[in-house]
Design a protein around this motif. Structure first.
Motif, PDB file in Angstrom:
ATOM      1  N   GLU A  15      -1.855   3.426  12.088  1.00 51.47           N
ATOM      2  CA  GLU A  15      -2.896   4.603  11.883  1.00 51.47           C
ATOM      3  C   GLU A  15      -2.962   4.516  10.314  1.00 51.47           C
ATOM      4  O   GLU A  15      -4.132   4.502   9.561  1.00 51.47           O
ATOM      5  CB  GLU A  15      -2.213   5.773  12.207  1.00 51.47           C
ATOM      6  N   THR A  16      -1.957   4.426   9.371  1.00 48.25           N
ATOM      7  CA  THR A  16      -2.134   4.643   7.914  1.00 48.25           C
ATOM      8  C   THR A  16      -1.800   3.386   7.003  1.00 48.25           C
ATOM      9  O   THR A  16      -1.742   3.596   6.083  1.00 48.25           O
ATOM     10  CB  THR A  16      -1.151   5.728   7.446  1.00 48.25           C
ATOM     11  N   ARG A  17      -1.515   2.108   7.701  1.00 51.19           N
ATOM     12  CA  ARG A  17      -0.964   1.105   7.150  1.00 51.19           C
ATOM     13  C   ARG A  17      -2.116  -0.032   7.229  1.00 51.19           C
ATOM     14  O   ARG A  17      -2.382  -0.149   8.452  1.00 51.19           O
ATOM     15  CB  ARG A  17       0.363   0.580   7.271  1.00 51.19           C
ATOM     16  N   TRP A  18      -2.664  -0.405   6.188  1.00 50.44           N
ATOM     17  CA  TRP A  18      -3.874  -1.392   6.016  1.00 50.44           C
ATOM     18  C   TRP A  18      -3.520  -2.683   5.231  1.00 50.44           C
ATOM     19  O   TRP A  18      -2.535  -2.660   4.306  1.00 50.44           O
ATOM     20  CB  TRP A  18      -5.289  -0.929   5.609  1.00 50.44           C
ATOM     21  N   LEU A  19      -4.120  -3.818   5.679  1.00 48.70           N
ATOM     22  CA  LEU A  19      -3.793  -5.150   4.798  1.00 48.70           C
ATOM     23  C   LEU A  19      -5.105  -5.573   4.536  1.00 48.70           C
ATOM     24  O   LEU A  19      -6.258  -5.570   5.348  1.00 48.70           O
ATOM     25  CB  LEU A  19      -3.122  -6.134   5.502  1.00 48.70           C
ATOM     26  N   LEU A  20      -5.378  -5.790   3.171  1.00 52.81           N
ATOM     27  CA  LEU A  20      -6.810  -6.260   2.623  1.00 52.81           C
ATOM     28  C   LEU A  20      -6.415  -7.594   1.949  1.00 52.81           C
ATOM     29  O   LEU A  20      -5.536  -7.705   1.357  1.00 52.81           O
ATOM     30  CB  LEU A  20      -7.185  -5.440   1.708  1.00 52.81           C
ATOM     31  N   THR A  21      -7.000  -8.512   2.446  1.00 52.98           N
ATOM     32  CA  THR A  21      -7.038  -9.989   1.732  1.00 52.98           C
ATOM     33  C   THR A  21      -8.462  -9.945   1.064  1.00 52.98           C
ATOM     34  O   THR A  21      -9.357  -9.797   1.385  1.00 52.98           O
ATOM     35  CB  THR A  21      -6.937 -11.067   2.684  1.00 52.98           C
ATOM     36  N   SER A  22      -8.125 -10.807   0.118  1.00 56.23           N
ATOM     37  CA  SER A  22      -9.671 -11.346  -0.820  1.00 56.23           C
ATOM     38  C   SER A  22      -9.245 -12.619  -1.644  1.00 56.23           C
ATOM     39  O   SER A  22      -8.291 -13.294  -1.330  1.00 56.23           O
ATOM     40  CB  SER A  22      -9.975 -10.245  -1.926  1.00 56.23           C
ATOM     41  N   SER A  23     -10.155 -13.044  -2.299  1.00 53.48           N
ATOM     42  CA  SER A  23     -10.014 -14.253  -2.961  1.00 53.48           C
ATOM     43  C   SER A  23      -9.054 -14.972  -3.752  1.00 53.48           C
ATOM     44  O   SER A  23      -8.717 -13.895  -4.523  1.00 53.48           O
ATOM     45  CB  SER A  23     -11.392 -14.600  -3.515  1.00 53.48           C
ATOM     46  N   THR A  24      -8.618 -15.875  -3.649  1.00 47.07           N
ATOM     47  CA  THR A  24      -7.504 -16.389  -4.763  1.00 47.07           C
ATOM     48  C   THR A  24      -7.786 -16.084  -6.031  1.00 47.07           C
ATOM     49  O   THR A  24      -7.021 -15.508  -6.763  1.00 47.07           O
ATOM     50  CB  THR A  24      -7.418 -17.736  -4.607  1.00 47.07           C
ATOM     51  N   GLY A  25      -8.995 -16.479  -6.624  1.00 53.22           N
ATOM     52  CA  GLY A  25      -9.410 -16.678  -8.061  1.00 53.22           C
ATOM     53  C   GLY A  25      -9.811 -15.056  -8.248  1.00 53.22           C
ATOM     54  O   GLY A  25      -9.527 -14.834  -9.664  1.00 53.22           O
ATOM     55  N   GLY A  26     -10.204 -14.066  -7.480  1.00 54.39           N
ATOM     56  CA  GLY A  26     -10.529 -12.884  -7.951  1.00 54.39           C
ATOM     57  C   GLY A  26      -9.397 -11.860  -7.586  1.00 54.39           C
ATOM     58  O   GLY A  26      -9.603 -10.725  -7.856  1.00 54.39           O
ATOM     59  N   ALA A  27      -7.903 -12.429  -7.594  1.00 55.57           N
ATOM     60  CA  ALA A  27      -7.071 -11.445  -7.291  1.00 55.57           C
ATOM     61  C   ALA A  27      -6.558 -10.235  -8.070  1.00 55.57           C
ATOM     62  O   ALA A  27      -6.537  -9.285  -8.048  1.00 55.57           O
ATOM     63  CB  ALA A  27      -5.900 -12.353  -6.850  1.00 55.57           C
TER      64      ALA A  27
END
Lengths: 926, 87
Positions: A658-670
């Protein structure tokens, strides 16, 4: 006896060195200039443009003429001032800009072309046919110039060091020593820097006494750095110091650096940088044997070298009379003192008892042969005189060294009595003292007497004469900054240290204004030339951009991949078998993914744990797609915008509960994403109850992709794999893993995450099971082929910072309600213009097409777009690419040329949808 | 290199900090589009003192506000960022 030489017998000259191959001896403590003069060498260089014979003019870093190349191999240092290098055993020095030899230089014919090479020559060649410049350029590059840079790598180490102090004193002359002594007595932490090898400054030439000693200062806790130049003063008391631990070209002791660049933060700065003597402008003032008056004194008193036996002194001040004393005391003959002032001063009157002193007297020309001065012509009152002499000691007044004060933002005030600028209001806690503050001899300011401006040099290093300045003015160059660029005055290694004031005076006189109105060029760091190696410090080679290690690095290394830098990491680009090319390996790997299965290390993806009751609210501010309605255990593709509506990054977002999320994004933009999440949370929405934890390197990630991926995963976990865009927890090789069912390749795929420290067995298990099914590990190259076929955009390629979601065909995913960063900007009319660059596919029958190629209708037509990523079809034949094309979405079927003139390739392409494989997405759905 | 007196950590080198933007170019999410665009493209940009948002990214990672002279780089004030100034 004629010409320069050592005073008395030279029994202590024990150091051997060579100049142009000739073996010579020097005393320890000699500069190269002193040693050359001691050996009777007067001609040491050829000038920049006209190849005129030049000698040694100064005794310090301001030397414009005597530039030599010192050292051999990778330690070669061109353009070293002979006055700023101390002789060491075995030193190798060579003259520059001459051919075939210094004494007989064919380039000297340039002097005959002097009328053509006048001010603005370079600019003028740009007018008229371009072919003319092409011809001139080759000639100029061969004829004009300074020393040649070494082609070998620098074998030495350079060090960076930081320091803090209460008071930084720049300059180790009497004024600087007194300031350092004062500050140290008051309990301050003091650093004293001196660019010379010895402390003393003007006391080294017998002007004044040292108020304290090196030993006393050290005892008082002062850190003394000699052979160290305060190179630049920056903001808030930040000063860079360049310390030479060995001389140019000299090998440092084993393990020791050659130079050290200090980064000093000083609470207060005292500038005791002294003043630089100015030459006198007259015809032939550049001839060897014409020297600065104080330099003559320095060679006599500090180095026991008499630069000439028969000496004429030309001056506009009292200081030069001390040189007459020094010459006489050393056994030289003072032929005459030419004082440009009409009246005898007290000092001149006293000197008249011993020397021939003329007032209202100006040198107007010199004569000489073979680099030796023979005679000096002078105008005295209304008569012409000629003096036989081999040395002319000149003094045109003194210019306080205000460089550092000015670099730090300080104002400059004009002082008419010394005809120079002195430090005015300081922008920082900076005080100037002594000569730097204007405590120098006043000069006579009667009208300039200059009958031969064409042969009277103002800037010796750049061969700029008084006539060149006049010409620049006639041709409309009014600003001193323009004058500098047009004539090259004040450029190159000396940055006009001896020439700027004389040039300003000339400019002011032709302009009919006062010197302060003529203006002043900007003083910029470094004060003296600074080696690139010192700037780089230890950050060279493998340290230039330190690599981070993947948690699974050793597993990849065992497979001997071709590595590719990506972000901070090296990642496998492909795993070629023996004898296999990179491209063949990548195609084999990509085909394995399309037909069976493959695994790839995706550990470097940015990962953020976002949790708390308002986690969804934060994510909806950051992400432009719908997020909050995502069910627990589900994920989706998302992207983030900048304020201006351009795509900043993309990735996936997953709801763990409900309250825990995981966001992934690009390597270079970390890093950028980490700051952006913080900005949105802490600045725009601080009321949100949410925590964001960056976990990029905590988790290793392995993607398993291919039609057999579900079978392999089920076999390893003993449970059914999650559906597409679903997630699950499981165990692989007894390690707890998080499985995200996301596909980048277009096949059924799973990203499997485990803490990096224990991820090794997970890779091993996946590797064994995949290979057993006919699959293999794959690298970035195969990943690229797979994602291009599927039309997935990459940040930096397709999303290049100028593309909106609409441009990339992602407009349908935007959240209608807005409320995310960038939403307000998307309504701007320019962002929906029909001719914007839009993402398209491109295909060709040829095997490949060049990345970066321009898209044109035909050869020579206007550029309408470009190829952003290119690949070959994994299973089929032919080349495919993604590109950005003006109004591209409305142009499907258009035939264009992908033109890359730099690679000599012109490929006919057809515009398509940016999707080449499995358009319905049937392969990755369950 | 400037020296910034972080209100949480004390004086540190500029290299520890990252510049974000001026306070007057912060676009809040509830701002009308016209105002948002004016803040992005038509801000004051004075040749003198301005208020800037920085982050001590290689230190305490907190957001701070510098009142800084954009010509001389003189910093006349540093404070922790206070969200109240946006409302």
């Amino acid at each position: 006896m004629n010409g320069p030489g050592r005073i008395g017998r030279d029994e202590t000259a024990t150091l051997r060195f060579t100049f142009d191959g000739r073996s010579l001896c020097a005393r320890p403590g000699d500069t190269l200039a002193a040693a050359l003069l001691a050996n009777g060498v007067g001609l040491v260089a050829r000038s920049f443009k006209y190849h005129r014979p030049r000698g040694i003019m100064a005794a310090g870093v301001e030397e414009p003429n005597a530039l030599v190349t010192v050292g051999e191999g990778g330690r070669t240092e061109p353009n070293t001032r002979a006055t700023d290098v101390f002789v060491y055993e075995g030193m190798v020095a060579r003259s520059q800009n001459r051919w075939p030899s210094l004494a007989f230089d064919l380039g000297a014919v340039n002097a005959l072309a002097a009328p053509v090479l006048a001010a603005g020559f370079y600019y003028k060649t740009f007018f008229g046919p371009p072919a003319r410049w092409m011809v001139y350029e080759k000639l100029i590059r061969r004829a004009a110039g300074l020393g040649k840079p070494p082609t070998l790598a620098d074998p030495d180490r350079h060090q960076h060091r930081a320091a803090f102090c209460d008071v930084l004193v720049v300059g180790g002359g009497p004024a600087g020593l007194a300031a350092a002594d004062d500050a140290a007595r008051g309990g301050a932490r003091v650093i004293l820097v001196e660019q010379d090898r010895a402390l003393g400054g003007c006391a080294l030439r017998g002007d004044g006494e040292m108020p304290t000693s090196d030993a006393a200062l050290r005892a008082a806790g002062v850190r003394i750095l000699t052979r160290t130049t305060a190179s630049g003063v920056w903001d808030h008391g930040f000063v860079t110091l360049a310390e030479r631990l060995v001389e140019p070209g000299e090998a440092p002791p084993p393990g020791q650096p050659a130079q050290r660049l200090w980064h000093v933060r000083a609470e207060r700065i005292v500038l005791a940088t002294g003043a630089i003597e100015r030459p006198v402008t007259f015809a032939g003032n550049d001839r060897p044997g014409v020297m600065l008056s104080q330099a003559v004194r320095t060679y006599i008193r500090r180095f026991d070298v008499l630069p000439g036996r028969r000496v004429v002194i030309a001056t506009n001040n009292d200081d030069a009379y001390r040189t007459a004393e020094a010459v006489a005391a050393a056994g030289g003959e003072v032929v005459a003192i030419l004082d440009s002032r009409p009246d005898f001063t007290e000092v001149a009157r006293a000197a008249k008892e011993r020397f021939r002193v003329h007032t209202n007297a100006f040198p107007h020309s010199t004569k000489g042969r073979s680099g030796r001065l023979r005679s000096i012509g002078a105008d005295i009152w209304t008569e012409r005189h000629s003096f036989d002499a081999d040395l002319l000691a000149m003094s045109g007044g003194f210019t306080p060294v205000v460089h550092l004060h000015s670099q730090a933002g300080g104002k400059l005030d004009w002082r008419a009595d010394i005809q120079a600028f002195v430090p005015g209001a300081s922008a920082q806690a900076i005080t100037s003292v002594g000569g730097a503050a204007g405590e120098v001899a006043p000069i006579g300011t009667n009208a300039v007497h200059l009958p031969h401006p064409k042969h009277s040099f103002v800037d010796f290093q750049n061969d700029v004469t008084a006539a060149d300045i006049d010409l620049a003015w006639q041709e409309g160059y009014r600003s001193v900054e323009h004058l500098k660029r047009y004539t090259t005055l004040g450029m190159a290694t000396d940055q006009g240290k001896t020439s700027n004031m004389a040039a300003l005076a000339r400019l002011a006189s032709v302009a009919g204004v006062d010197i302060p109105q003529a203006g002043l060029t900007t003083f910029r760091a470094p004060f003296t030339p600074l080696a690139l190696g010192a700037l780089a410090g230890p950050d060279g080679g493998g340290h230039a951009a330190p690599r981070r290690r993947l948690a699974l690095h050793d597993r990849h290394a065992a497979l001997a991949p071709v590595w590719q830098p990506l972000g901070y990491w090296d990642r496998p680009r492909a795993y070629p078998a023996a004898g296999e090319s990179l491209n063949d390996a990548a195609i084999r790997e990509a085909r394995a993914v399309r037909t069976s299965a493959g695994i790839i290390d995706v550990s470097t993806l940015a990962k953020f744990a976002v949790s708390g009751p308002d986690a969804a609210a934060l994510l909806e501010m950051v992400c432009a797609t719908g997020v909050a309605k995502l069910g627990v255990g589900r994920g989706r593709y998302t992207f983030m915008l900048r304020d201006d509506g351009m795509v900043m990054d993309d990735g996936t977002v997953w709801r763990l509960d409900e309250t825990r999320w995981l966001l992934t994004s690009s390597t270079g933009g970390a890093d950028r994403m980490e700051a952006h999440l913080s900005y949105v949370h802490r600045v725009l929405a601080p009321h949100l109850r949410v925590s964001v934890v960056a976990q990029q390197e905590h988790f290793a990630g392995i993607a398993l992709a291919g039609p057999l991926a579900p079978t392999i995963l089920a076999g390893l976990t003993g449970q059914a794999p999650p559906a597409h865009m679903g997630l699950a927890e499981a165990s692989i090789a007894a390690v707890r893993v998080l499985i995200l069912a996301a596909s980048y390749s277009g096949e059924r795929a799973f990203e499997i995450y485990a803490p990096g420290a224990i991820a090794g067995p997970v890779w091993d298990a996946l590797d064994r099971a995949t290979c057993a099914q006919g699959g293999c590990p794959y690298g970035l190259e195969a990943l690229e082929f797979l994602r291009i076929e599927k039309g997935h955009v990459v940040i930096g390629a397709e999303a290049d910072g100028r593309t909106t979601p609409h441009d990339l065909g992602l407009g349908r995913m935007l959240r209608k309600a807005g409320g995310y960063v960038g939403a307000q900007a998307l309504g701007r009319p320019a962002l929906s213009a029909p001719d914007r660059l839009q993402l398209v596919g491109l295909e060709t029958a040829e095997a490949s097409l060049p990345e970066g190629a321009m898209l044109v209708a035909r050869a020579g037509a206007p550029v309408e777009g470009h190829v952003t990523s290119a690949a070959q079809r994994v299973l089929g034949q032919g080349g495919i690419a993604l590109g950005l094309l003006a109004g591209g979405r409305a142009r499907l079927g258009d035939r264009l040329i992908a033109a890359s003139p730099t690679r000599g390739r012109h490929v006919a392409v057809t515009v398509t949808q940016p999707l080449f494989y499995d358009p319905e997405g049937e392969r990755y759905r369950d | 290199m400037m020296r910034i007196d972080c209100p949480h950590c004390g004086p540190r080198a500029q290299s520890e900090f990252g510049y974000e933007r001026t306070l007057d170019s912060i676009v809040t999410l509830d701002m009308p589009a016209d105002e948002a665009m004016a803040r992005l493209y038509a801000r004051a940009n004075p040749r003198g003192l301005d208020d800037e948002l920085w982050r001590h990214g290689l230190g305490c990672r907190q957001w701070i506000v510098l009142r800084r002279h954009r010509v001389t780089h003189e910093i006349v004030g540093v404070a922790a960022f206070d969200p109240a100034i946006l409302s």
